[in-house]
Design an enzyme around this catalytic site. Structure first.
Site, short mmCIF file in Angstrom:
data_model
loop_
_atom_site.label_atom_id
_atom_site.label_comp_id
_atom_site.label_asym_id
_atom_site.label_seq_id
_atom_site.Cartn_x
_atom_site.Cartn_y
_atom_site.Cartn_z
N LYS A 1 -68.55 -101.25 10.77
CA LYS A 1 -69.37 -102.34 10.26
C LYS A 1 -70.46 -102.71 11.26
O LYS A 1 -70.18 -103.13 12.38
CB LYS A 1 -68.53 -103.60 10.02
CG LYS A 1 -69.35 -104.69 9.32
CD LYS A 1 -68.69 -106.04 9.32
CE LYS A 1 -69.10 -106.91 10.47
NZ LYS A 1 -70.53 -107.30 10.48
N GLU B 1 -64.91 -104.75 23.92
CA GLU B 1 -66.04 -104.85 24.86
C GLU B 1 -66.69 -106.19 24.56
O GLU B 1 -67.33 -106.35 23.53
CB GLU B 1 -67.06 -103.73 24.61
CG GLU B 1 -66.48 -102.34 24.70
CD GLU B 1 -66.52 -101.76 26.11
OE1 GLU B 1 -66.92 -102.48 27.04
OE2 GLU B 1 -66.12 -100.59 26.27
N CYS C 1 -74.90 -107.56 27.18
CA CYS C 1 -73.61 -108.08 27.65
C CYS C 1 -73.49 -107.97 29.16
O CYS C 1 -72.87 -108.80 29.80
CB CYS C 1 -72.48 -107.34 26.97
SG CYS C 1 -72.71 -105.56 27.04
N GLU D 1 -72.34 -117.51 28.91
CA GLU D 1 -73.27 -116.43 28.60
C GLU D 1 -74.38 -117.01 27.72
O GLU D 1 -74.11 -117.55 26.66
CB GLU D 1 -72.51 -115.35 27.84
CG GLU D 1 -73.32 -114.11 27.59
CD GLU D 1 -72.52 -113.05 26.85
OE1 GLU D 1 -71.79 -113.40 25.91
OE2 GLU D 1 -72.66 -111.88 27.21
P1 NAP Z 1 -69.93 -111.54 17.39
O1 NAP Z 1 -70.28 -112.77 16.67
O2 NAP Z 1 -68.58 -111.43 18.00
O3 NAP Z 1 -70.16 -110.35 16.37
C1 NAP Z 1 -69.87 -109.00 16.66
C2 NAP Z 1 -69.48 -108.30 15.38
O4 NAP Z 1 -68.25 -108.82 14.89
C3 NAP Z 1 -70.48 -108.49 14.26
O5 NAP Z 1 -70.54 -107.31 13.52
C4 NAP Z 1 -69.86 -109.62 13.47
O6 NAP Z 1 -70.30 -109.69 12.15
C5 NAP Z 1 -68.40 -109.26 13.55
N1 NAP Z 1 -67.48 -110.35 13.31
C6 NAP Z 1 -67.72 -111.70 13.29
N2 NAP Z 1 -66.59 -112.39 13.03
C7 NAP Z 1 -65.60 -111.48 12.90
C8 NAP Z 1 -64.19 -111.56 12.63
N3 NAP Z 1 -63.56 -112.73 12.48
N4 NAP Z 1 -63.48 -110.42 12.57
C9 NAP Z 1 -64.07 -109.22 12.75
N5 NAP Z 1 -65.40 -109.07 12.98
C10 NAP Z 1 -66.16 -110.18 13.07
O7 NAP Z 1 -70.92 -111.24 18.56
P2 NAP Z 1 -72.51 -111.26 18.50
O8 NAP Z 1 -72.93 -112.66 18.73
O9 NAP Z 1 -73.03 -110.56 17.33
O10 NAP Z 1 -72.83 -110.33 19.76
C11 NAP Z 1 -73.08 -110.84 21.00
C12 NAP Z 1 -71.85 -110.67 21.88
O11 NAP Z 1 -71.50 -109.31 22.04
C13 NAP Z 1 -72.12 -111.18 23.26
O12 NAP Z 1 -71.08 -112.01 23.69
C14 NAP Z 1 -72.20 -109.91 24.09
O13 NAP Z 1 -71.89 -110.08 25.43
C15 NAP Z 1 -71.25 -109.02 23.40
N6 NAP Z 1 -71.56 -107.62 23.70
C16 NAP Z 1 -70.69 -106.94 24.49
C17 NAP Z 1 -70.94 -105.62 24.83
C18 NAP Z 1 -69.99 -104.84 25.70
O14 NAP Z 1 -70.09 -103.63 25.74
N7 NAP Z 1 -69.07 -105.47 26.39
C19 NAP Z 1 -72.06 -104.98 24.32
C20 NAP Z 1 -72.93 -105.71 23.51
C21 NAP Z 1 -72.64 -107.04 23.20
P3 NAP Z 1 -71.66 -110.53 11.83
O15 NAP Z 1 -72.77 -109.66 12.26
O16 NAP Z 1 -71.66 -110.76 10.39
O17 NAP Z 1 -71.57 -111.81 12.61
#
Ligand code: NAP
Ligand code: MG
Length: 477
Positions: A183, A257, A291, A388
Site C-alpha cells: 500500500k 522503519e 526519517c 520529529e
Molecule cells: P504514517 O502516518 O505512519 O503513514 C505511513 C503509512 O502507513 C501510510 O501509507 C499510511 O497510510 C499508513 N497507515 C496509517 N495508519 C495506518 C494503520 N493504522 N495501519 C496500517 N497502516 C497505516 O507516516 P507518514 O506521516 O506518512 O510518514 C512519515 C513518517 O515516516 C515519519 O515519522 C518518518 O520518520 C517515517 N519514515 C521512516 C523511514 C525509515 O526508514 N525509518 C523512512 C521514511 C519515513 P496513509 O497514507 O493513508 O496515511
C-alpha cells in the site's frame, strides 16, 4: 556577496504521461477498487492531478489470495537465477522510464526535480539491480543452504520517498522468493501504479506484486489479514506501535522503519565550509521530509557563531519554489496537514524561547511551502529538540566536550542516524562506537547505497533494509 539570478528552467510535465484515473493492481491486472476514490494533488499548486480508485477490505482479501497463489504455484518454486531476470528487467525498465517517473514523483510529492531525477529514481533502480544479484546466491548469504522465503509480505510505505520506499520493500522481497501486497501512501500513490505497469511490461507472473492504493484503514486491513506472513512498515512511530500491537501473538514477522531525530555533530576542528554543505543536505534535502534527517545540529561552543553565520548565508542562497524547475533546491511540503504540523512545532520553538531565523527567500502564494528555518539557543527540553518536525527546520544546540556531545546526541527516544564532522579519525571511530544510531555518517550525510543496511534503534524501529543483512527480514532464518 551577490547571488546569481537564474532563469526559469522548468522540466516539461508532459513526459509524466499523467492519466485522469489510476486503479489498483491486483493479480496482474488493473481493476476498479471498491473503496472510496481519492484525489491525488500536486502540493506545489493544490491542483488535482488524478483520481485514484482505492482498495476495500474485500480487495485486500482478493490481493492476498492472488499473492498466495502466485507464491505457491510459481514464485517460490522458480530458481533464483530466473527470479533475478525479472528483477533485472524491472531495474532496466525503471531506468528507461526514469524521466517519466521523476516528473511524476515531483508532481505528486512536491520534491524538486533534481532530487527525484538524481536521487530517488536512480536509487530505486539500484535497489532492483542490487537485489537481482542476490536472487541466485542466497545459499551463500550466510543463512545456511537453501534459505526459505516467508510467503506473502504486506508492505506499507510513507509519502516522503514514494518509489524509493517501494523499491526498498519490493526488491528484497522478490529476490528472496516472497510475493507482495503493497500500500502506497494516500497522498503519493501515482508512481507505485506506474511501477505496476512496469511489472506488466517485465512479464512478472500475475499476483507476485499487488499494489493497493488507499488510506490508513487499508494498511490496517493488510496488517490484520490472516493470509499475510510478514509485515514491513515504514512510517511514523505511532502507527508502528499500533501495528506491533496488532501482530503480537500472531506468527507474522515484522520489521519497522520509523521516525528519527538525528544529531549532526560538528567539532571545532571540522572543515566548516564542508560541514555547512553536509548540514544543509542533512536537513533541507527533500524539504526535511527524511526519517534520518540531521534535524539536531550539535555544534562545539567555540565555533557556533562562525558556523551559524556561514550556515545562514548558505541557506539564504537556496531557491524555493516550483518543484519542476531544475534550479529549485526546496520544493513543496507534501500536504496541508504536514504544513500545519510543521507550523505548530515552529510556534512551540518560538514560545519556548528559541531564536528563530528564516531564510528571506520568496515563498509562492499557492501551494504548501515552508521557508528553510534555523533555530538557535535550543535546549534539550524544547519540543523542537525532542520531536520529529519532518520539515525544513533545524534545531541548533551546543556542546563543550566530546562526552557532552555523545550524551546530548543520544538523548532521544529515536536512533536512526547520526553525523560526525571532525578532522580526527580517532574521534570519528570513538564517536561512532558511542552513538546509538543505525547509521553513522562521518564528514558526509544522507549517503545511501543498496549494499549498506539501514534501520534504527529504540523508537526508530527494528530490522534492516538493504545489504546482506536486509535479506534476513524476508527469509526464514
Ligand atoms: P504514517 O502516518 O505512519 O503513514 C505511513 C503509512 O502507513 C501510510 O501509507 C499510511 O497510510 C499508513 N497507515 C496509517 N495508519 C495506518 C494503520 N493504522 N495501519 C496500517 N497502516 C497505516 O507516516 P507518514 O506521516 O506518512 O510518514 C512519515 C513518517 O515516516 C515519519 O515519522 C518518518 O520518520 C517515517 N519514515 C521512516 C523511514 C525509515 O526508514 N525509518 C523512512 C521514511 C519515513 P496513509 O497514507 O493513508 O496515511
Ligand atoms: Mg500527491
Amino acid at each position: 556577496m551577490p547571488v546569481f539570478e537564474y532563469a526559469p528552467a522548468p522540466e516539461s510535465r508532459d513526459i509524466a504521461n499523467l492519466k485522469p484515473h489510476y486503479r489498483p493492481f491486483i493479480d496482474g491486472e488493473f481493476a476498479d477498487g471498491s473503496g472510496e476514490p481519492l484525489k491525488s494533488i500536486n502540493p506545489a499548486t493544490e491542483e488535482v492531478l488524478a483520481e485514484v480508485s482505492t482498495a476495500s477490505a474485500s480487495d485486500v482479501d482478493t490481493a492476498v489470495k492472488a499473492a498466495r497463489r502466485a507464491y505457491d504455484r510459481v514464485w517460490r518454486k522458480m530458481p533464483g537465477a530466473e527470479r533475478a531476470k525479472y528483477l533485472f528487467r524491472i531495474a532496466r525498465l525503471i531506468q528507461e522510464r526514469a524521466r517519466e517517473l521523476a516528473v511524476l514523483e515531483s508532481l505528486d510529492n512536491g520534491k524538486p526535480i533534481k532530487e527525484s531525477r538524481d536521487a530517488d529514481i536512480p536509487t530505486a533502480a539500484a535497489h532492483f539491480f542490487y537485489h537481482a544479484g542476490w536472487a541466485d546466491k542466497l545459499d551463500y548469504a550466510g543463512y545456511g543452504p537453501d534459505p526459505k522465503p516467508l510467503g506473502v509480505a504486506g508492505q506499507i510505505i510513507p509519502w516522503n520517498f514514494p518509489l524509493l520506499m517501494l523499491a526498498w520493500k519490493i526488491a528484497p522481497a522478490l529476490a528472496t522468493g516472497n510475493t507482495v501486497v503493497l500500500k502506497p501512501a494516500e497522498t503519493t500513490p501515482l508512481t507505485a501504479l506506474v511501477f505496476a505497469e512496469i511489472c506488466q511490461q517485465a512479464g512478472l507472473p500475475p499476483g507476485v506484486v499487488n499494489i493497493l492504493p488507499g488510506a490508513g484503514d487499508i494498511g490496517a486491513e493488510i496488517v490484520n489479514h490472516a493470509g499475510i506472513d510478514k509485515i514491513a512498515f515504514t512510517g511514523s512511530t505511532d502507527v508502528g506501535k499500533l501495528i506491533q500491537r496488532s501482530v503480537a501473538g500472531t506468527p507474522k514477522k515484522l520489521t519497522l522503519e520509523l521516525g528519527g531525530k538525528a544529531a549532526n555533530v560538528v567539532f571545532a576542528d571540522a572543515p566548516l565550509d564542508q560541514a555547512v554543505e553536509g548540514i544543509v543536505n542533512g536537513i533541507f534535502f527533500n524539504q526535511g521530509h527524511v526519517c534520518c534527517a540531521g534535524s539536531r545540529l550539535l555544534a562545539e561552543e567555540s565555533i557556533v557563531d562562525e558556523l551559524l553565520a556561514k550556515l545562514r548565508y548558505r541557506v539564504s542562497t537556496l531557491r524555493l519554489g516550483d518543484p519542476l524547475d531544475k534550479n529549485t533546491d526546496i520544493g513543496a511540503i507534501n500536504s496541508a496537514e504536514q504544513l500545519t504540523k510543521i507550523r505548530e512545532l515552529v510556534e512551540s520553538g518560538d514560545s519556548e524561547g528559541a531564536q528563530r531565523w528564516t531564510s528571506p527567500c520568496p515563498v509562492p502564494e499557492r501551494g504548501f511551502f515552508f521557508a528553510p528555518t534555523v533555530f538557535s539557543d535550543v535546549h534539550q527540553s524544547m519540543r523542537i529538540a525532542r520531536e520529529e518536525i519532518f520539515g525544513p527546520v533545524l534545531s541548533v544546540l551546543t556542546f563543550r566536550t566530546p562526552d557532552e556531545a555523545v550524551t546530548k546526541a543520544n538523548n532521544t527516544p529515536y536512533g536512526l542516524s547520526a553525523g560526525i564532522w571532525t578532522e580526527k579519525g580517532s574521534r570519528i571511530l570513538w564517536m561512532a562506537n558511542q552513538l546509538r544510531a543505525g547509521v553513522v555518517w562521518a564528514n558526509t550525510f544522507n549517503r545511501f547505497d543498496p549494499a549498506a543496511p539501514f534501520g534504527g534503534y529504540q523508537e526508530s524501529g527494528f530490522g534492516r533494509e538493504g545489504g546482506r543483512t536486509g535479506l534476513e527480514a524476508y527469509l526464514d532464518v
